[in-house]
Design a protein around this motif. Sequence first.
Motif, short mmCIF file in Angstrom:
data_model
loop_
_atom_site.label_atom_id
_atom_site.label_comp_id
_atom_site.label_asym_id
_atom_site.label_seq_id
_atom_site.Cartn_x
_atom_site.Cartn_y
_atom_site.Cartn_z
N ALA A 130 10.01 39.44 63.68
CA ALA A 130 11.47 38.61 63.06
C ALA A 130 10.29 37.60 62.97
N ASP A 133 4.98 37.77 58.42
CA ASP A 133 5.47 37.33 57.18
C ASP A 133 5.08 38.87 56.08
N PRO A 134 5.92 38.84 55.43
CA PRO A 134 6.53 40.15 54.79
C PRO A 134 5.24 39.99 53.34
N THR A 199 11.66 44.78 57.84
CA THR A 199 12.41 43.99 57.98
C THR A 199 13.43 44.18 57.10
N ARG A 201 15.50 45.79 54.26
CA ARG A 201 16.35 45.32 52.95
C ARG A 201 15.45 46.53 52.27
#
Length: 588
Positions: A130, A133-134, A199, A201
Amino acid sequence: MLNQLVNAVVAAVLLVTALLAALVFNGSVQRLRAVHEMEDQLQVYRLALSAVEHVSAERGPMNAALGRPGQFAPALDAARRKTDVSLEALRRGAAACNSCQLGPYEFAAIESELQQARMQVQNLLTQAVAQRDPTQMSLAIDRMIGVVDLEFRLIDQLGQSLQRLAPEIAAPVNRARLAARLRESAGRLGSKLTVALATRRDLSSAERQAVAELLGRIRQLSELLQTSIPAGQGTGDEARAFGRVADIYFGQGMAYFDATLERMAQQRGPSPAEFADAYVPSLAPMVALRDLETHLAQSRLAALQDRAWWVLTGVLVATLSLATLLAVGVVMLNRRLLSPLLDTVHRLIGLTQEDTTFTPLAPAQRRRGYARELRTIFAALRHLEELLQRSIHVRRERDALIARLHVLAGTDHLTGLPNRRTFEQRLLQAGAESGGQMLALIMFDIDHFKQINDQHGHEVGDQLLRQFADRLRSTLHRPDQTARIGGEEFVVFQAVARPAEAMALAEHLRSALSRPFSIPDHGTMAVTASFGVALTRQNAKLHTHELLRRADQALYRAKRAGRNRCEMADFDVSAYTSRLEGEAARLQ
């Protein structure tokens, strides 16, 4: 004396034959040596392709690890070991290949970039899923891709050398490189989903644009591969290998990729590990096709080597036979034709000197006459050589002059920039390119330039124009996309993604060109310029005069609005926007 002359001629002929045989023999040996060097280069080429594959394959377990908790990834460690082994094999192979001309600094750059990319990945793996960092994940993936780009520079260098030295293997060498490029592009396509999958999404608009560009690149490489395999020729294995690529990757692999995009849009996409396990195996047929092409190139080199040995053997046999025949032939010719031939030469020389009488030569006279005719022949040859050298010199001067005139015909004599004719040719070429972008034409001129000429003189005006052109060249990334088309009028064209980019470029040029210029003996001089911008679509039928007219109208609007500003001509972007929306809808 005649017998001595005959013996001398025979000896000279045999000597010439021996020299020619030595030259041909040396050429055959050099060909064999060149084939051996090409085999060494091909081996290094295969090692480089293998190293690219392992670095690309390392991204699979790396992407999977980025979506899992924890920093221990056995599959990633195993992939890294394979990559290190392949790079070490490539380094050793290049060191043993004297003709490859690959320096150690090239491998040092690859290894340094690889270690930096791995460190970035390892830093991410030490964090909780979590907290990763993307943006950092995307940078790490892009850095691994950059390592592959460095390796492809070596591959392109080796491939060009092989194709130049051995045109017989150019086709399979090129197809092997295309297959490797296709496998890498397909791998990059999967990597573009990693951050979004990790992530949980959907893809962002930028990621969708990148996916669309990669899909276009993959289609292009596939078409190049398919068209480079001649129908009904070759072994047939190439067509079958490409058929497996079409069935497994473009069938099963792309079907799974499209299904993954649909699942991501519904917020229920697979994990990066699940995606890699299902998607990566579909890339294997591309590697098989690459290996098949390099094997075919190796087979053709072996055939070249066999042919070189046969040629060498044939040269030896032919040389011995020719020497024997020449020796016998020269002896017979000297015995039966030399005296009549000398008499005939004597008769011809007499005729050229308008002497119609003929008396056969006595032996002593024939000897002196023979020497005299040789001197005459050699003098004529020297005269012919002088004429040829003069002709070659005149031809070279003519070619250089034509080339210089061609450059001058397309260049503005004052500023050194392209002139209007050259600019319009380049503009037409840029308009015909299929880049999926718009083409911006920016026309601008110096404000109140006539007043500068009237106040300071035309010589100052010319100096200002030259400095203006120099600054324009240093400001643009592509100086070949600009020109001077009038007294103080200039144009620039550039492909842009949106109209705002064209206006931004015009504003950038306006700002750069408004800085004061230093004119010798006249101090500094500040000028401004007005800009008109016109847009059209690439890959459309481009009317240069119409585009220049629209830019000129926008320029005059800028003049009427107060000068030192940028104005844009009307442009219907609805068709362009509709096409972009259609691409986005297709990806969804």
